[in-house]
Design an enzyme around this catalytic site. Structure first.
Site, mmCIF file in Angstrom:
data_model
loop_
_atom_site.group_PDB
_atom_site.id
_atom_site.type_symbol
_atom_site.label_atom_id
_atom_site.label_comp_id
_atom_site.label_asym_id
_atom_site.label_seq_id
_atom_site.Cartn_x
_atom_site.Cartn_y
_atom_site.Cartn_z
ATOM 1 N N LYS A 260 0.816 -1.184 0.087
ATOM 2 C CA LYS A 260 -0.056 0.203 0.099
ATOM 3 C C LYS A 260 1.132 1.230 -0.185
ATOM 4 O O LYS A 260 1.700 1.272 1.063
ATOM 5 C CB LYS A 260 -0.776 -0.109 1.176
ATOM 6 C CG LYS A 260 -1.999 1.313 1.350
ATOM 7 C CD LYS A 260 -3.113 0.693 0.246
ATOM 8 C CE LYS A 260 -4.220 1.911 0.126
ATOM 9 N NZ LYS A 260 -5.261 1.503 -0.551
ATOM 10 N N SER B 237 -1.258 -1.165 -4.249
ATOM 11 C CA SER B 237 -2.409 -0.137 -4.316
ATOM 12 C C SER B 237 -1.925 1.182 -3.850
ATOM 13 O O SER B 237 -1.404 0.984 -2.624
ATOM 14 C CB SER B 237 -3.599 -0.705 -3.370
ATOM 15 O OG SER B 237 -4.032 -2.097 -3.949
#
Length: 351
Positions: free
Chosen positions: A164, A218
């Site tokens: 992330k 992401s």
């Protein structure tokens, strides 16, 4: 004295909304999950997955609030202790859910390698560092640290790396511009695993030959550092689970999805009917040449729906049909993650 093995448990929990932690709390109160053993939580939320998707931050805030009192820590300390990765977008049949990873002392070592999970964090980045050498170098260090944390010695035993990372908002881009600097995007996971030997800044988002077969990245507005979760098989794990992977060459690559299931000993009928399958993790994106196996698609030309939402729905439907559930983790945007238009697909199953 020999190192005591660890045991990794994986629990998939359906959610009623991005702030719903009732399923997790119920499992904690029932003694099924020990809060102190939670190392990572991956979630799918029903936002749009874009810059203005606040469901990711909402979900993390709700989880930190629920765990803070049970861990005797502040919400900020919980977020530093546990790796939270929320992926927005549950288009089509995809179903919002959490996948909770716990790690505790194991029993006797299992025969063969079993699931190991390690986590690491980088420092915070300036907007102009994102996608450039500082973020790439920090990501390499963090991936290697997460491998060590999970007891995974061989890069060949790594089957999924979830990262992330920060998302560039207009405010962050403007802040960099005021310092006379420009921004770009991307990460450097393949270097840490030896999949590529080197990468230069000018190759980021340009040289599509450089890619990882196991990385999933992401971006979100809710952080300014990278959170790294490495999943692989470890000889020091006593977990009842194993993980394997394959690479989808495009959004309709059924053969690769079947190969990922087979990598953990699951056949098509068993995957949908038995309780051995825990979860499937995959990346999805619209093929940049505007076609899938020679047939034109309109995902990149649709001004009503983002191409990432189209891709998540398409790949999610294919995987859900094999898994027998829409509660699978499919993340959109797969730049440098698998071949253009494709992406990694990993499966965790009971051994």
């Amino acid at each position: 004295m020999a190192e005591r093995p660890t045991s990794v448990d994986v629990i998939r929990i359906p959610t009623k909304g991005p702030g719903d932690v009732s399923g997790l709390v119920a499992l904690i109160e029932a003694g099924r999950i020990a809060p102190a053993e939670i190392v990572a939580v991956l979630g799918k939320t029903e936002g749009n997955g874009g810059v203005n998707d606040f469901t990711r931050e909402y979900a993390v805030a709700a989880l930190c609030e629920a765990l803070a009192s049970r861990l005797g820590r502040t919400r900020a300390e919980v977020e530093e202790r546990i790796a939270f990765v929320m992926s927005g977008g549950t288009e089509g049949v995809l179903s919002p859910h959490l996948t909770v990873f716990t790690r505790g002392a194991g029993g006797s070592p299992a025969s063969g390698k079993r699931l190991g999970v390690g986590v690491a964090h980088t420092r915070d980045f300036l907007p102009e560092e994102i996608g450039r050498a500082p973020q790439i170098e920090e990501t390499v260090t963090a991936v290697r640290a997460a491998m060590a944390d999970g007891g995974i010695d061989d890069p060949a035993d790594v089957h999924f790396v979830q990262i992330k990372c920060p998302l560039l908002t207009s405010e962050r881009v403007e802040a960099a511009a005021r310092r006379g600097l420009k921004t770009v995007t991307a990460s450097g996971f393949a270097l840490a695993l030896g999949e590529i030997e080197a990468v230069a800044e000018e190759q980021v988002l340009k040289d599509w030959c450089l890619s990882s077969a196991v990385a999933s990245s992401s971006a979100g507005i809710e952080l300014m550092h990278n959170v790294v979760i490495v999943m692989g098989n470890s000889a020091r794990s006593a977990s009842p689970f194993v993980i394997g992977h394959a690479v989808m060459r495009d959004a309709i690559d059924l053969a690769a999805a079947r190969a990922a299931l087979a990598s953990v000993g699951l056949g098509l009928a068993e995957a949908a009917a038995s309780d051995r399958l825990v979860n499937v993790f995959a990346k999805a994106e619209a093929s940049p040449d505007g076609a899938v196996r020679g047939f034109r698609h309109t995902m990149l030309d649709d001004t009503d729906i983002s191409s990432t939402r189209h891709a998540r729905a398409a790949v999610g439907g294919l995987i859900a049909g094999l898994a027998g559930t829409g509660a699978v983790y499919v993340s959109g945007g797969a730049e440098h993650q698998g071949p253009p238009g494709g992406g990694p697909i990993a499966v965790i199953a009971r051994a």
